[in-house]
Design a protein around this motif. Structure first.
Motif, PDB file in Angstrom:
ATOM      1  N   ARG A 196      -3.184  -8.475   1.857  1.00 20.15           N
ATOM      2  CA  ARG A 196      -3.764  -7.301   1.159  1.00 20.15           C
ATOM      3  C   ARG A 196      -5.189  -7.094   1.677  1.00 20.15           C
ATOM      4  O   ARG A 196      -5.961  -8.038   1.742  1.00 20.15           O
ATOM      5  CB  ARG A 196      -3.854  -7.533  -0.352  1.00 20.15           C
ATOM      6  N   SER A 209      -8.696  -6.331   0.891  1.00 21.85           N
ATOM      7  CA  SER A 209      -9.344  -6.322  -0.425  1.00 21.85           C
ATOM      8  C   SER A 209     -10.861  -6.295  -0.348  1.00 21.85           C
ATOM      9  O   SER A 209     -11.480  -7.150   0.281  1.00 21.85           O
ATOM     10  CB  SER A 209      -8.895  -7.557  -1.213  1.00 21.85           C
ATOM     11  N   SER A 223     -12.605  -4.218  -5.827  1.00 18.24           N
ATOM     12  CA  SER A 223     -11.238  -3.660  -5.995  1.00 18.24           C
ATOM     13  C   SER A 223     -11.159  -2.163  -5.729  1.00 18.24           C
ATOM     14  O   SER A 223     -10.150  -1.535  -6.057  1.00 18.24           O
ATOM     15  CB  SER A 223     -10.656  -3.945  -7.391  1.00 18.24           C
ATOM     16  N   GLY A 233      -6.346  -3.035  -1.451  1.00 20.62           N
ATOM     17  CA  GLY A 233      -5.996  -4.210  -2.250  1.00 20.62           C
ATOM     18  C   GLY A 233      -4.582  -4.174  -2.803  1.00 20.62           C
ATOM     19  O   GLY A 233      -3.598  -4.033  -2.057  1.00 20.62           O
TER      20      GLY A 233
END
Ligand SMILES: Cc1cc2nc3c(=O)[nH]c(=O)nc-3n(C[C@H](O)[C@H](O)[C@H](O)COP(=O)(O)OP(=O)(O)OC[C@H]3O[C@@H](n4cnc5c(N)ncnc54)[C@H](O)[C@@H]3O)c2cc1C
Length: 418
Positions: free
Chosen positions: A355, A357, A361, A381
């Motif tokens: 992910r 990230s 977030s 994310g």
């Protein structure tokens, strides 16, 4: 800041994950010349193995108040949702500091609103693309359920549901009998929270491929090479690989978790890291669930897909180089066996993905600071599938000289990290 004055005619998009493909497709639909570049086939990065949820309601940032006090418990729990590869900790430290900082109550609430400004338009942004790509059959609109095995976790779940409702989301608390009536295959749990909004993709790879097929049909060009650096040559942006290069008026970096490496080559340093996640596909368990069900304690989804039940999620902090840890899949399966007793585990196939990230977030979407013609679209994310179509729409508006339909200020690369 939200408007681009010098409009490009030809755009390079680097990265053919779901985010890059959605950008390339929408730019092409708007009439721009578009070249999409990837070192691999479209959709084979993180977008290959996600849980398939397209959230259009309220989703709280991962950086949340109290996370620091919860982390030791998560790490100590052999079935916990989080693992850290300790050798990676020194490299991760600056990201972690910002993550903790972003979890302060005021910033958390502010970032919840910013994420909601994107999710509110996420499903609508997908609709025309799905229709034109003949991909509507890949979407189910069943909503989803989160279940909690213990009273303590259910209390957290109720707090989470109340928080979502505060920001306008729909989240309904269910007792054990209501959970059993809704999803009969589940073992008895302490309770659940039903969110009617999320849509579900039954085959994420095929979704990216169909959108890419449409891009190609509309005249979009795709090149396959690994981009090693980007830079400006004669007023144009260039993507350079081994013995090959492409250039155009504007360049979009949409390389997911690998975006940082390319940005380093133009001196842009951003706190992007990766939350590694795992999935295991169980082909024999197809048909067991009528909607995606997530485990509140386990931090994973059980999503019914076209080729089986996909158990997907958890977070492992360990960077881009370390090999997958097969124990992370076993950790999810232990809980799955309790939640779905007697589940058919034959012929499993497992996967790990990266992910992309950011510590707060929030994705980075918009122009690169101080580098006219360079645009950024990464860091989505846990929400990269959900936010891919709206990201493509916003960048297309921007590159056509229109005001984006969502204020992009919170998603700037040079946003304050305090
Ligand atoms: C277990 C798990 C479950 C998830 N569940 C969900 C979910 O239910 N819903 C949701 O919304 N999100 C979910 N996510 C997150 C989501 O999958 C990601 O946010 C999303 O796939 C990111 O898409 P992307 O296009 O930015 O990156 P990617 O899909 O990783 O694509 C990046 C592309 O860039 C290419 N690339 C990278 N570097 C270079 C280079 N130098 N040269 C050329 N090409 C390059 C790669 O080959 C790749 O194709 C989940 C993630 C995981 C791991």
């Amino acid at each position: 800041m939200n408007r681009v004055t010098k409009l490009p005619r030809h755009v390079l998009v680097v990265g053919a994950g779901i985010v890059g493909v959605c950008i390339a497709l929408q730019l092409r639909r708007a009439g721009l010349e578009v070249t999409l570049i990837d070192r691999d086939e479209p959709g084979r990065g993180c977008s290959f193995g996600n849980a398939g949820i397209i959230a259009g309601d309220v989703v709280a940032p991962i950086a949340a108040p109290g996370i620091v006090t919860k982390v030791p418990g998560y790490l100590a729990d052999p079935e916990g949702p989080l693992a850290i590869r300790w050798s990676y900790l020194p490299a991760l430290a600056p990201w972690l500091v910002r993550f903790v900082w972003a979890g302060r109550q005021r910033i958390f609430e502010q970032n919840t609103r910013h994420l909601a400004s994107l999710t509110a338009q996420a499903q609508a942004a997908f609709a025309p693309l799905l229709a034109e790509a003949n991909a509507a059959d890949l979407i189910r609109k069943t909503g989803m359920l989160t279940v909690y095995e213990t009273e303590q976790a259910f209390a957290d779940g109720r707090r989470d549901a109340a928080y979502r409702r505060r920001f306008g989301g729909e989240a309904v608390e269910l007792g054990p009998a209501e959970v059993a009536a809704l999803v009969p295959a589940l073992a008895r749990v302490a309770g659940g929270v039903r969110r009617p909004n999320p849509h579900q993709v039954v085959d994420p790879l095929t979704l990216t491929q169909r959108l890419h097929d449409l891009f190609a049909k509309l005249g979009g060009q795709t090149l396959r090479f690994a981009v090693e650096r980007i830079g400006q040559v004669d007023g144009q942006w260039q993507a350079q690989g081994q013995g090959t290069a492409a250039q155009s008026d504007a360049l979009v970096v949409a390389c997911g978790a690998w975006s940082k490496r390319l940005l380093d080559t133009v001196g842009l340093r951003l706190p992007l890291d990766t939350e590694r996640g795992y999935h295991v596909m169980l082909p024999g368990a197809e048909g067991l669930l009528s909607m995606p069900v997530s485990s509140g304690e386990g931090g994973f989804f059980m999503t019914p897909m076209r080729h089986g039940l996909r158990i997907a999620g958890t977070v492992e902090m360990g960077g881009l180089e370390r090999a997958p840890d097969p124990r992370r899949v076993e950790v999810m399966l232990r809980r799955v066996r309790r939640l779905l007793p007697g589940i058919d585990e034959r012929n499993p196939s497992s996967w790990m993905g990266f992910r992309p990230s950011m510590p707060d977030s929030l994705p980075v979407v918009g122009p690169a600071p101080g580098r006219p013609g360079l645009f950024l679209a990464f860091g989505h994310g846990h929400l990269g599938l959900a936010l891919s179509a709206i990201t493509g729409k916003l960048l297309t508006q921007l590159l056509q000289g229109e005001a984006p339909s969502v204020d992009l200020a919170p998603f700037r690369a040079d946003r304050a990290w305090t």
